[in-house]
Design an enzyme around this catalytic site. Structure first.
Site, PDB file in Angstrom:
ATOM      1  CG  HIS A 183      -7.072   0.828  12.319  1.00  0.00           C
ATOM      2  ND1 HIS A 183      -7.441   2.077  12.272  1.00  0.00           N
ATOM      3  CD2 HIS A 183      -6.282   0.582  11.128  1.00  0.00           C
ATOM      4  CE1 HIS A 183      -7.201   2.645  11.108  1.00  0.00           C
ATOM      5  NE2 HIS A 183      -6.660   1.615  10.452  1.00  0.00           N
ATOM      6  CD  GLU A 184      -3.719  -2.234  10.589  1.00  0.00           C
ATOM      7  OE1 GLU A 184      -4.037  -2.301   9.349  1.00  0.00           O
ATOM      8  OE2 GLU A 184      -3.224  -0.875  10.915  1.00  0.00           O
TER       9      GLU A 184
ATOM     10  N   GLY B  75       2.762   2.215  11.006  1.00  0.00           N
ATOM     11  CA  GLY B  75       2.452   1.447  12.294  1.00  0.00           C
ATOM     12  C   GLY B  75       2.143  -0.203  11.953  1.00  0.00           C
TER      13      GLY B  75
ATOM     14  CG  ASN C 203      -0.423  -6.845   3.894  1.00  0.00           C
ATOM     15  OD1 ASN C 203      -0.320  -5.920   3.323  1.00  0.00           O
ATOM     16  ND2 ASN C 203       0.619  -6.773   4.913  1.00  0.00           N
TER      17      ASN C 203
ATOM     18  CD  GLU D  14      -3.036   1.106   2.178  1.00  0.00           C
ATOM     19  OE1 GLU D  14      -4.232   1.461   2.136  1.00  0.00           O
ATOM     20  OE2 GLU D  14      -2.427   0.785   3.584  1.00  0.00           O
TER      21      GLU D  14
ATOM     22  CG  MET E 198      -0.010  -3.235   5.073  1.00  0.00           C
ATOM     23  SD  MET E 198      -1.134  -1.840   4.420  1.00  0.00           S
ATOM     24  CE  MET E 198      -2.362  -2.834   3.332  1.00  0.00           C
TER      25      MET E 198
END
Length: 887
Positions: free
Chosen positions: A307-308, A271, A275, A138, A273
């Site tokens: 969040h992820e 911080g 995926n 990203e 990602m």
């Protein structure tokens, strides 16, 4: 036709759409290279002699296209690599007809050091540095790993095969189906993925320990940690398992993949990602240590993991159509992560801390160099700049405002419908608004367009006259300028009590509201005669607009209303959230020169007895900013100012004490860390002596209970503020702690403070240390964030002298932003802003242009504020009085 027609286009032409990628990669970690083949199943939509896709820094060896209908293979007559446009144009002599086919490409490349694309990072094994390989695709970096249609809307399925050293672990988005050893190499095969965007493809090749759990729905969740540190992944594992279950219920949609891996990688630019099925994190965002991690770090880890995991739905299952709509990913994942953490840890009162995000969003959106939530993106390299406080923080705050307006149940029902309707697809903001409108019966798009399609936000001015409140909305810009934009604002207000509330939409520039009914209504919950008597006189009735700070706007009260609100704060009639809001709005208005500094300081004075974490935290933030600006505006009064701020914080510091109490709350631990750090920063003598005493104990015993993880930063600040070139023991001691530490939890706080020294020579040494091999690339952000005001000139000179080295070393990626923001914004004069503009005039790059303009604008805003403060006549007398009055 020539290939020039494809130059300078923001999007790829739509001749062909990828449906499936078959990717085979071989990594050579000793040479730091990789090679591979990609076979892409294409659907050609119109007859064409061209195929245009994305590549960057790949060497192309062979290309072929096989038509499925004719079983005929074509080879291009020309292969054009365009480094500026990051495209690969394949030119064929014959027309490729409409229909399906397979495009095959053989390629190779270096594993880069820039923490993007397919890159290498290092870990230490038995004292020996070794390489591993990680991806970060990203926003537009998948093209650095394999030729592809690198746009979020061009979703496909992915089948991946990796050749890796036999002793290493290989991970990808999907579970492993087979492993075949071949000497010191093994081939790892992964299941084919569901449909997804290229930026979510991922693989990791390295050495790890792991722990695992299974959710109630049978999803296997694993946390991969550095060898010997798997116990540090337990907290994140627990949060992830709970988050998966929570989101499955909330979105009424099951998690789409058979497994979820979370990996702590040694070097990572952001911080974390999201995926699909393989979330990557920088180590300190995933690993938690009961002894060495602060309360703030525990909270941060929970929010980041939530969040992820949220992105697996918002972003991965349903993906924005183009980067213009990035906020659909980031704003929603930010908002829903707070909802999840609140559900898991209600005692943290995390929604009160959400206000800090709203404030950050408001701060950036008060700049003329802000941008709308929905932002036009014209160049691939400028996409990185959209990952900012507007997309994440304004985005999430606007969502919270809308949720408050529509109601929790309606909002959840609408999001569930959105997930079901668009699963596996791409959306624009309008798609979400239409579902919310369908479900709620409210014309959400007409209400929300102003919040997402135009930049900025309103300040609502409030006046009172004979039980009539007069409202006016105007855009607030920190620079002092404004225009005539209007918003549809969901206004909430309370009058003299939280039982007397009113909600309405402010849709015009002016509006009057008769509040006689509310003023004279009985208040059943107000049992105190004193309070009833207080409320009988209209002029003593406090009015708080934007109750619970649910709206994304500021409020400016006329003097009389402001005075009553100040009394309400002092008498503790307001909630913690509203006390935060009153102070936050006053600070913003003061910075924009809409209120004098003396008004802000007088308001701060009534917060002396405050103990609520979020309110004290806001008070400390304001103190920091005012001290910074005062160094330029009123240098002779800085000591009085610091003494006043120390007086404001002594009450909470005495209640907190240096040592934790058995069974105390999470918020108490957070408060202790913040208050003692602030007192140390303001050079409170007693705090410095105690901090240095405890620091000496730490030097002899790294596990001393006298200096907890929460108070360690205060000790480091006290040490570094008492360090200079002639007495550098403190600086050397901190470097020793850093060098001897084997955990990120110990290293990070040292890095955050080594450049905070008031001695410019030490600051310069800290900056050079930051660029050495002793500091990982990813960790430069901590050092840069700590540069002292006294060190700003030496830091700026250092940045100019090392610019070429820095730009080449850190590339045009996320880390570059920290060099600019953290050094440029230390200044407060128009002369310095001119000098900065001149230096960057010939060094501009699309990856940081907007960020640089914002940073320079911040300097000019502060320059204006400095001049405004200099003109205030009453400040000296006021500060002398405030500095000597005790709580």
């Amino acid at each position: 036709m020539e290939t020039k027609q494809f130059k300078g286009q923001a999007r790829l032409p739509e001749f062909a759409i990828p449906k499936r990628y078959d990717i085979s990669l071989k990594t050579d970690l000793s040479e730091c290279t990789f090679s591979g083949t990609v076979q892409v199943n294409l659907n050609i939509l119109e007859d064409t002699k061209f195929l245009v896709l994305n590549t960057l820094e790949l060497v192309i060896h062979q290309v072929w296209y096989t038509s499925s209908s004719h079983n005929q293979t074509y080879r291009p007559c020309d292969v054009v690599l365009d480094g500026d446009d990051e495209t690969l144009v394949l030119v064929f002599d014959q027309v490729l007809g409409v229909g399906e086919g397979v495009l095959g490409i053989e390629f190779s490349a270096a594993l880069n050091e820039h923490l993007k694309g397919f890159y290498r990072c290092t870990y230490v094994d038995g004292g020996v540095k070794k390489n591993m390989a990680v991806t970060q695709f990203e926003a537009v970096e998948a093209r650095r790993c394999f030729p592809c249609w690198d746009e979020p809307a061009l979703k496909a399925t992915f089948k991946i095969k990796l050749d890796v050293p036999a002793e290493l672990t290989a991970l990808s988005n999907m579970p492993i189906t087979d492993e075949k050893p071949n000497g010191n190499i093994k081939t790892v095969y992964f299941e084919e993925s569901p449909i997804m965007s290229t930026y979510l493809v991922a693989f990791v090749v390295g050495v790890f320990d792991h722990i695992e759990e299974t959710t109630v729905d049978g999803i296997k969740v694993r946390v991969y940690c550095p060898v010997g540190k798997s116990d540090k992944g337990k907290f994140a594992l627990d949060v992830a398992v709970k988050a998966l279950d929570l989101y499955t219920k909330y979105f009424a949609t099951p998690y789409p993949l058979p497994k979820l891996d979370m990996v702590a990688v040694p070097e990572f630019s952001g911080g974390a990602m999201e995926n699909y099925g393989l979330i990557t994190y920088r180590e300190n965002e995933l690993l938690y240590d009961d002894l060495l991690s602060t309360a703030a770090r525990k909270q941060r880890n929970a929010i980041v993991v939530s969040h992820e995991v949220a992105h697996q739905w918002f972003g991965n299952l349903v993906t924005m159509e183009w980067w213009t709509h990035l906020w659909l990913n980031e704003g929603f994942a930010t908002w829903v992560s707070y909802m999840a953490v609140d559900s898991m840890f209600p005692e943290w009162k995390i929604w009160t801390q959400f206000l800090e995000l709203t404030t950050d969003g408001l701060c950036m959106d008060a700049l003329e160099q802000s941008h709308p939530i929905e932002v036009k993106v014209h160049h691939a390299r400028s996409i990185i700049e959209v990952f900012d406080d507007i997309s994440y923080k304004k985005g999430s705050a606007v969502i919270r405002m809308l949720q408050g307006f529509l109601g929790d149940h309606m909002f959840q029902k609408s999001l569930s419908s959105y997930m079901r309707r668009f699963a596996g697809k791409n959306t624009k903001t309008e798609d979400l608004w239409s579902i919310l409108s369908e479900e709620s019966g409210v014309q959400v798009n007409s209400m929300m367009d102003a919040w997402t399609k135009q930049k900025g936000y309103p300040v609502v001015s409030v006046k009172s006259k004979d039980n009539i409140l007069e409202f006016e909305q105007l855009q607030l810009l920190s620079s002092g300028s404004h225009d005539d934009r209007l918003w549809i604002i969901p206004v909430t207000l309370s009058i003299g009590s939280y039982n007397r509330r009113k909600t309405f939409l402010l849709e015009t520039k002016f509006r009057e509201l008769d509040i006689s009914e509310l003023v004279h209504s009985s208040d059943e919950n107000s049992s105190s005669i004193k309070e009833k008597n207080r409320e009988t006189c209209d002029e003593h009735l406090w009015v708080k607009v934007n109750t619970d700070q649910s709206g994304f706007y500021r409020v400016k009260y006329e003097d009389e209303l402001a005075a009553q609100l100040r009394k309400a704060v002092e008498s503790n009639y307001l909630s913690a959230i509203d006390k935060f809001g009153v102070l936050d709005d006053m600070y913003a208005l003061c910075e924009a020169c809409k209120e004098p500094l003396s008004s802000l300081l007088s308001l701060m004075d009534v917060y002396r007895k405050e103990l609520d974490y979020i309110v004290v935290s806001k008070l400390i933030d304001v103190c920091y900013e005012v001290v910074k600006i005062s160094g330029d505006a009123i240098p002779d009064l800085v000591n009085e100012l610091k003494q006043f701020f120390i007086n404001l914080l002594l009450f909470s510091s005495e209640k907190s004490g240096w040592e934790s109490i058995s069974g105390e709350s999470h918020l108490s631990a957070l408060l202790r860390g913040r208050v003692f750090l602030a007192l140390a920063t303001f050079s409170h003598d007693k705090t410095h002596k105690e901090a240095i005493r405890r620091f000496q104990t730490l030097l002899n015993d790294r596990n001393t209970p006298l200096l907890s993880a929460d108070t360690r930063k205060a000790a480091y600040v006290a040490v570094i503020l008492n360090t200079n070139t002639t007495n550098r023991n403190g600086f050397d001691s901190l470097l020793n702690i850093y060098r001897e530490a084997d955990t990120v939890q110990e290293k990070e706080p040292v890095l955050r403070h080594i450049a905070s020294c008031p001695d410019p020579t030490i600051v310069l040494e800290a900056l050079n240390f930051m660029l050495s091999d002793e500091v990982r690339h990813q960790d430069i952000i901590y050092v840069l964030g700590g540069i002292s005001s006294e060190g700003r000139e030496v830091a700026w000179r250092w940045l100019k002298e090392n610019w070429e080295l820095i730009f080449n070393k850190y590339g045009a990626g996320m880390l570059m932003h920290y060099f600019i923001t953290n050094i440029v914004t230390l200044f407060c004069s128009n002369e310095k802003a001119d000098e900065i503009e001149e230096f960057f005039g010939s060094r501009m790059h699309p990856s940081f242009g907007m960020n640089l303009k914002r940073s320079i604008e911040r300097v000019r805003i502060k320059a204006r504020w400095v001049e405004n403060i200099k003109r205030e006549q009453s400040l000296q007398d006021l500060l002398k009085r405030l500095a000597h009055s005790k709580a």
